[in-house]
Write a protein that holds these residues in place. Structure first.
Motif, PDB file in Angstrom:
ATOM      1  N   HIS A  54       0.881  -1.170   0.000  1.00 37.33           N
ATOM      2  CA  HIS A  54       0.000   0.000   0.000  1.00 37.33           C
ATOM      3  C   HIS A  54       0.917   1.219   0.000  1.00 37.33           C
ATOM      4  N   ALA A  55       1.005   1.903  -1.138  1.00 37.39           N
ATOM      5  CA  ALA A  55       2.022   2.939  -1.345  1.00 37.39           C
ATOM      6  C   ALA A  55       1.829   4.121  -0.408  1.00 37.39           C
ATOM      7  N   VAL A  56       2.919   4.492   0.283  1.00 35.46           N
ATOM      8  CA  VAL A  56       2.906   5.675   1.145  1.00 35.46           C
ATOM      9  C   VAL A  56       3.584   6.860   0.456  1.00 35.46           C
ATOM     10  N   GLY A  57       4.061   6.654  -0.781  1.00 36.45           N
ATOM     11  CA  GLY A  57       4.709   7.715  -1.557  1.00 36.45           C
ATOM     12  C   GLY A  57       4.787   7.299  -3.000  1.00 36.45           C
ATOM     13  N   THR A  58       5.538   8.039  -3.801  1.00 37.40           N
ATOM     14  CA  THR A  58       5.714   7.738  -5.219  1.00 37.40           C
ATOM     15  C   THR A  58       7.202   7.594  -5.525  1.00 37.40           C
ATOM     16  N   ALA A  59       7.501   6.845  -6.588  1.00 38.90           N
ATOM     17  CA  ALA A  59       8.882   6.607  -7.001  1.00 38.90           C
ATOM     18  C   ALA A  59       9.054   7.018  -8.454  1.00 38.90           C
ATOM     19  N   ASP A  60      10.110   7.760  -8.764  1.00 45.78           N
ATOM     20  CA  ASP A  60      10.346   8.226 -10.127  1.00 45.78           C
ATOM     21  C   ASP A  60      10.518   7.069 -11.101  1.00 45.78           C
ATOM     22  N   TRP A  61      11.104   5.949 -10.637  1.00 50.89           N
ATOM     23  CA  TRP A  61      11.354   4.814 -11.524  1.00 50.89           C
ATOM     24  C   TRP A  61      10.150   3.883 -11.635  1.00 50.89           C
ATOM     25  N   ASN A  62       9.046   4.201 -10.929  1.00 50.36           N
ATOM     26  CA  ASN A  62       7.834   3.389 -10.974  1.00 50.36           C
ATOM     27  C   ASN A  62       6.622   4.320 -10.948  1.00 50.36           C
ATOM     28  N   PRO A  63       6.444   5.147 -11.994  1.00 49.49           N
ATOM     29  CA  PRO A  63       5.466   6.244 -11.935  1.00 49.49           C
ATOM     30  C   PRO A  63       4.004   5.814 -11.995  1.00 49.49           C
ATOM     31  N   THR A  64       3.720   4.564 -12.360  1.00 51.86           N
ATOM     32  CA  THR A  64       2.318   4.153 -12.476  1.00 51.86           C
ATOM     33  C   THR A  64       1.666   3.904 -11.116  1.00 51.86           C
ATOM     34  N   ILE A  65       2.475   3.713 -10.073  1.00 51.37           N
ATOM     35  CA  ILE A  65       1.924   3.497  -8.727  1.00 51.37           C
ATOM     36  C   ILE A  65       1.887   4.831  -7.981  1.00 51.37           C
ATOM     37  N   LYS A  66       0.718   5.236  -7.571  1.00 46.68           N
ATOM     38  CA  LYS A  66       0.532   6.511  -6.882  1.00 46.68           C
ATOM     39  C   LYS A  66       0.340   6.275  -5.382  1.00 46.68           C
ATOM     40  N   GLU A  67       0.550   7.315  -4.616  1.00 49.57           N
ATOM     41  CA  GLU A  67       0.350   7.235  -3.173  1.00 49.57           C
ATOM     42  C   GLU A  67      -1.073   6.792  -2.857  1.00 49.57           C
ATOM     43  N   GLY A  68      -1.219   5.792  -1.982  1.00 45.28           N
ATOM     44  CA  GLY A  68      -2.521   5.259  -1.630  1.00 45.28           C
ATOM     45  C   GLY A  68      -2.954   4.055  -2.448  1.00 45.28           C
ATOM     46  N   ASP A  69      -2.204   3.729  -3.526  1.00 46.85           N
ATOM     47  CA  ASP A  69      -2.539   2.574  -4.363  1.00 46.85           C
ATOM     48  C   ASP A  69      -2.090   1.274  -3.691  1.00 46.85           C
ATOM     49  N   ASN A  70      -2.863   0.210  -3.911  1.00 40.10           N
ATOM     50  CA  ASN A  70      -2.417  -1.139  -3.584  1.00 40.10           C
ATOM     51  C   ASN A  70      -1.719  -1.723  -4.811  1.00 40.10           C
ATOM     52  N   TYR A  71      -0.626  -2.455  -4.600  1.00 36.85           N
ATOM     53  CA  TYR A  71       0.146  -2.979  -5.732  1.00 36.85           C
ATOM     54  C   TYR A  71       0.826  -4.288  -5.349  1.00 36.85           C
ATOM     55  N   LYS A  72       1.089  -5.110  -6.352  1.00 35.99           N
ATOM     56  CA  LYS A  72       1.802  -6.364  -6.118  1.00 35.99           C
ATOM     57  C   LYS A  72       3.221  -6.063  -5.664  1.00 35.99           C
ATOM     58  N   ARG A  73       3.662  -6.744  -4.577  1.00 34.63           N
ATOM     59  CA  ARG A  73       4.999  -6.514  -4.003  1.00 34.63           C
ATOM     60  C   ARG A  73       5.610  -7.868  -3.643  1.00 34.63           C
ATOM     61  N   ASN A  74       6.385  -8.433  -4.588  1.00 38.50           N
ATOM     62  CA  ASN A  74       6.978  -9.755  -4.416  1.00 38.50           C
ATOM     63  C   ASN A  74       8.506  -9.662  -4.447  1.00 38.50           C
ATOM     64  N   ARG A  75       9.188 -10.617  -3.774  1.00 40.20           N
ATOM     65  CA  ARG A  75      10.645 -10.643  -3.719  1.00 40.20           C
ATOM     66  C   ARG A  75      11.147 -12.091  -3.646  1.00 40.20           C
ATOM     67  N   TYR A  76      12.424 -12.259  -4.055  1.00 38.22           N
ATOM     68  CA  TYR A  76      13.109 -13.540  -3.872  1.00 38.22           C
ATOM     69  C   TYR A  76      14.580 -13.275  -3.595  1.00 38.22           C
ATOM     70  N   SER A  77      15.264 -14.258  -3.023  1.00 37.61           N
ATOM     71  CA  SER A  77      16.706 -14.141  -2.812  1.00 37.61           C
ATOM     72  C   SER A  77      17.320 -15.532  -2.687  1.00 37.61           C
ATOM     73  N   VAL A  78      18.547 -15.670  -3.158  1.00 44.39           N
ATOM     74  CA  VAL A  78      19.334 -16.893  -2.986  1.00 44.39           C
ATOM     75  C   VAL A  78      20.750 -16.462  -2.633  1.00 44.39           C
ATOM     76  N   GLY A  79      21.377 -17.176  -1.694  1.00 45.19           N
ATOM     77  CA  GLY A  79      22.711 -16.759  -1.285  1.00 45.19           C
ATOM     78  C   GLY A  79      23.456 -17.835  -0.536  1.00 45.19           C
ATOM     79  N   ALA A  80      24.732 -17.537  -0.254  1.00 44.53           N
ATOM     80  CA  ALA A  80      25.587 -18.460   0.483  1.00 44.53           C
ATOM     81  C   ALA A  80      26.570 -17.659   1.318  1.00 44.53           C
ATOM     82  N   GLU A  81      26.970 -18.242   2.441  1.00 42.06           N
ATOM     83  CA  GLU A  81      27.964 -17.619   3.326  1.00 42.06           C
ATOM     84  C   GLU A  81      28.866 -18.705   3.891  1.00 42.06           C
TER      85      GLU A  81
END
Length: 365
Positions: A224-251
């Protein structure tokens, strides 16, 4: 002749004195038990930062910085209520309340523990780690900072990699396998959820041999956007949007060792991770490789290479940082750090690559 009344009168002071001694012993035992169940920890990180200037072309301008800073001043208390039940409260005096949660260990062998409250979520290898443990003065890599909600994503706001929710976690197969499953608010810390959806985070770590861990994590949610991003202009403040992530790593960490007479031996370490995310229709991705090698006594060399692209479909939203530095441990968890970073920027971030010099003192207990 001594009467019963005189015996009773003589016994009363003795009984009162005995009761007082017993009461004092009880109070002392109670206080000793209480203090043994509560532990306090804290740390502060402060330093200096210098960046050379960029050009003066509007939004792409990077101003020269030369400033002292107090980044973090945290204090937390952990109460062990029973052998299975504990509670933690953490406050950063430089910002906000960071964490408050309770843990309850269901099984005797640490296979299942439940956590409820506000805490660091499981996504990525770096995010759950304390800044006192990480090698870089800037702490987390760009990809982790952005994708884990540490702060640079204006859609999600500043959340320091934390959220409110419910998590179950544990160790299996003689601690060769570690898992974490969480149902989170998705809105971040100290903030009411902006929608009715909950975010799901899963993490799995395999520890085949001592010192090595292989990890993967995933994040499925609705932001649920609390602001806007220059690199993602289609999502406006107050919009709901898909927010998914993944990661793989080793240490990998070696056995602790020391090249000199320093009493706190330390391991050499190498950690690498690749991460990606999707916010609405915009994909982002990046990764890092960081190493720390003790070279003499309390002195370590730190090196890191990292890159992150905020929008893989549009040119110019990428940045690569190359860092080299040293750190000196002057007392247990206390250190002095000095690092140089060369920042290579896409045109939409800065029209000029720049240099970054940082110094920091960490005091912890």
């Amino acid at each position: 002749m001594i009467t019963k009344q005189r015996l009773l009168l003589a016994a009363i002071p003795l009984l009162m004195h005995t009761a007082a001694i017993a009461q004092t012993g009880s109070n002392e035992d109670w206080m000793k038990d209480l203090t043994s169940r509560i532990t306090f920890n804290g740390y502060a990180q402060a330093g200096w930062s210098y960046q050379d200037p960029g050009t003066t072309d509007g939004a792409k301008r990077r101003d020269k910085t030369n400033s002292y800073n107090l980044k973090r001043t945290l204090l937390w208390a952990k109460a062990r209520i029973t052998d299975r039940w504990s509670f933690l409260f953490m406050h950063d005096f430089n910002s906000v309340v960071q964490e408050f949660y309770t843990d309850y260990r269901i099984t005797n062998n640490n296979a299942l523990t439940v956590r409820f409250g506000q805490f660091k979520h499981s996504y990525s290898m770096e995010n759950p780690l304390s800044p006192t443990q990480l090698e870089l003065i800037d702490v987390y890599s760009q990809a982790v900072l952005y994708l884990a909600g540490e702060g640079p994503d204006p859609l999600n706001g500043v959340n320091y990699g934390r959220d409110q929710g419910l998590m179950v976690y544990g160790d299996l197969l003689q601690k060769k396998l570690h898992y974490e499953l969480a149902l989170m608010s998705g809105q971040g810390i100290n903030r009411k959820d902006g929608n009715n959806q909950k975010d799901f985070i899963a993490k799995l770590e395999v520890r085949p041999v001592d010192g090595l861990r292989l990890a993967g994590s995933g994040y499925l949610g609705t932001g649920h956007a609390v602001g806007t991003a220059d690199w993602n202009p289609t999502i406006k403040e107050g919009d709901n949007y898909k927010r998914n992530r993944y990661s793989v790593g080793a240490e990998y960490k070696t056995l602790p060792y020391s090249k000199g007479q320093y009493k706190e031996a330390r391991p050499a370490s190498l950690r690498a991770e690749w991460l990606g995310g999707k916010d609405g229709d915009v994909d982002s991705r990046g990764g890092y490789v960081t190493t720390c090698i003790p070279v003499y006594d309390a002195l370590d060399i730190v090196a890191s290479g990292e890159t992150f692209d905020r929008n893989t479909k549009v040119e110019g939203w990428d940045q690569t940082n190359l860092t080299l530095g040293v750190q000196y441990w002057f007392y247990k968890k206390c250190r002095v750090q000095l690092q140089y970073t060369r920042c290579l920027c896409g045109d939409n971030i800065s029209s000029k690559d720049f240099n970054w010099l940082q110094a920091q003192v960490q005091v912890a207990f």
